[in-house]
Design a protein around this motif. Structure first.
Motif, PDB file in Angstrom:
ATOM      1  N   LEU A  15      14.434 -19.494 -65.289  1.00  0.00           N
ATOM      2  CA  LEU A  15      15.064 -21.273 -65.362  1.00  0.00           C
ATOM      3  C   LEU A  15      14.279 -21.540 -65.526  1.00  0.00           C
ATOM      4  CD1 LEU A  15      17.718 -21.375 -62.639  1.00  0.00           C
ATOM      5  CD2 LEU A  15      18.028 -20.593 -65.044  1.00  0.00           C
ATOM      6  N   LYS A  17      10.320 -24.364 -67.353  1.00  0.00           N
ATOM      7  CA  LYS A  17       9.875 -24.622 -68.394  1.00  0.00           C
ATOM      8  C   LYS A  17       9.077 -24.682 -68.529  1.00  0.00           C
ATOM      9  CE  LYS A  17      15.019 -25.049 -69.534  1.00  0.00           C
ATOM     10  NZ  LYS A  17      15.887 -26.628 -69.796  1.00  0.00           N
ATOM     11  N   CYS A  57      11.386 -30.996 -59.916  1.00  0.00           N
ATOM     12  CA  CYS A  57      11.618 -29.865 -60.290  1.00  0.00           C
ATOM     13  C   CYS A  57      13.189 -29.923 -60.835  1.00  0.00           C
ATOM     14  CB  CYS A  57      12.161 -28.127 -60.142  1.00  0.00           C
ATOM     15  SG  CYS A  57      12.090 -26.570 -60.515  1.00  0.00           S
ATOM     16  N   PRO A  58      13.091 -30.081 -62.736  1.00  0.00           N
ATOM     17  CA  PRO A  58      14.170 -30.402 -63.775  1.00  0.00           C
ATOM     18  C   PRO A  58      14.991 -29.351 -63.540  1.00  0.00           C
ATOM     19  CG  PRO A  58      11.819 -31.552 -64.584  1.00  0.00           C
ATOM     20  CD  PRO A  58      11.614 -30.531 -63.640  1.00  0.00           C
ATOM     21  N   ASP A  59      15.137 -28.419 -63.214  1.00  0.00           N
ATOM     22  CA  ASP A  59      14.669 -27.064 -63.682  1.00  0.00           C
ATOM     23  C   ASP A  59      16.278 -26.126 -62.566  1.00  0.00           C
ATOM     24  OD1 ASP A  59      14.413 -27.051 -66.792  1.00  0.00           O
ATOM     25  OD2 ASP A  59      12.150 -27.116 -66.137  1.00  0.00           O
ATOM     26  N   PHE A  60      15.554 -26.827 -61.712  1.00  0.00           N
ATOM     27  CA  PHE A  60      16.664 -26.230 -60.592  1.00  0.00           C
ATOM     28  C   PHE A  60      15.780 -24.611 -60.183  1.00  0.00           C
ATOM     29  CE2 PHE A  60      19.644 -28.201 -62.738  1.00  0.00           C
ATOM     30  CZ  PHE A  60      19.305 -28.878 -62.580  1.00  0.00           C
TER      31      PHE A  60
END
Lengths: 70, 272
Positions: A15, A17, A57-60
């Motif tokens: 997940l 990035k 964290c924007p992407d979990f």
């Protein structure tokens, strides 16, 4: 004296990035950037379970578990 | 993935947002807010318009509606009118809310229906390639303003306050914990709640404004934000260019669904 909080961090690699937010914001410098820029846990011992990485964290993909020291 | 995200998110991750996009931070703050609020997932609806931020409804495991550009609020109004017990959250971007849906926005504020609108303000139209929006700050660059925007930006919170919203707050993605608290406070408030979230768009906004790295934008937000308490002690000159954070306005006005029910009760009960 209060026992120092400790955490266990995991990064879900598929997940991530490679934005570098967790690396920059972690007050204990738990993370380093891998050659592809993705976050890697470098020093698990330093984690204080503050969850700043998890919240930002924007992407979990960062997960923190608090370790029970008692 | 942790249990909280597994409960509130669908199984279609990774999402489409770029590396370092603030939308993900807002979405996880929302998941934590949902946990605190303890709302039943079947009694909660998330509505969105069009744009990067509006993709949130595609990832949330709630009742979700992904609607027309700028028209999230009218759809949400329909949901709330037909199901007054439903908890309604609206996700919009800055262009979606303030430009295309500007008229709907002011009238939703005026009507004061018990809904929570979360406006993710990344100062740009991200999905269509970085055109400036009504919330792009003066002088900032965009693909359609290569020498800097000469349009003054809306102050969305003042606009909402002026239009009659009962709860107006501003948060940002740097202060993520506070953002969760603001969403919780907005949802608990009876009436129309606006939460404007200052967010990051490294690709379409940051790259044009010498902040291409996500962390540079995060630090920019941090440096330009002042809390409500600190702002009270600052002079207007010191506040120039700063963004004030916190619950900016909170009053208890007449809520639309309740007033409508009162009207029905009165007429059906033989009153005039």
């Amino acid at each position: 004296m209060l026992a120092k909080k400790q955490g266990h961090v995991t990064v879900v690699e598929k997940l991530c990035k490679a934005c570098g937010i967790c690396i920059a914001l972690c007050p204990a410098q738990v993370f380093v950037a891998a050659p592809d820029g993705r976050a890697r846990v470098a020093d698990q011992e330093k984690c204080t379970a503050c969850r700043i990485c998890e919240m930002h964290c924007p992407d979990f993909c960062v997960e923190v578990e608090e370790i029970d020291n008692e | 993935m942790n249990a909280l995200y597994e409960n509130y998110f669908r199984k279609n991750l990774p999402h489409i947002w770029c590396s370092g996009c603030g939308n993900g931070i807002v979405m996880s703050a929302f998941a934590r807010a949902m946990e605190q609020l303890g709302y039943d997932k079947n009694k909660t609806t998330a509505v969105s318009g069009i744009g990067c931020s509006s993709r949130i409804t595609g990832y949330l495991d709630l009742n979700t509606l992904h609607t027309a550009h700028g028209r999230a609020l009218p759809f949400a109004t329909g949901v709330k009118m037909s199901e007054p017990e439903m908890n309604v959250f609206i996700f919009m971007g800055d262009g979606d809310c303030a430009a295309i849906g500007g008229n709907h926005f002011i009238h939703a504020c005026r009507r004061n229906m018990d809904m929570t609108a979360i406006v993710i303000n990344n100062h740009i139209y991200g999905m269509t390639g970085g055109q400036f929006s009504p919330l792009t700050p003066f002088g900032k660059k965009a693909t359609t303003a290569p020498y800097g925007s000469v349009d003054p930006a809306f102050d969305l919170c003042e606009l909402a306050k002026g239009a009659g919203a009962n709860f107006v707050a501003r948060g940002n993605v740097y202060h993520a914990k506070q953002l969760t608290d603001l969403i919780v406070a907005g949802a608990r408030h009876k009436g129309f709640s606006l939460i404007e979230v200052m967010a990051t768009c490294p690709v379409s906004y940051g790259r044009h404004n010498k902040m291409p790295k996500p962390i540079e934008l995060m630090n920019h937000i941090k440096e330009n934000t002042v809390s409500l308490a600190r702002a009270a002690k600052m002079t207007p000159e010191e506040l120039e260019g700063k963004v004030v954070n916190g619950i900016l306005h909170q009053v208890d006005g007449k809520e639309y669904c309740q007033e409508y029910q009162n009207l029905l009760d009165r007429i059906q009960g033989g009153g005039k």
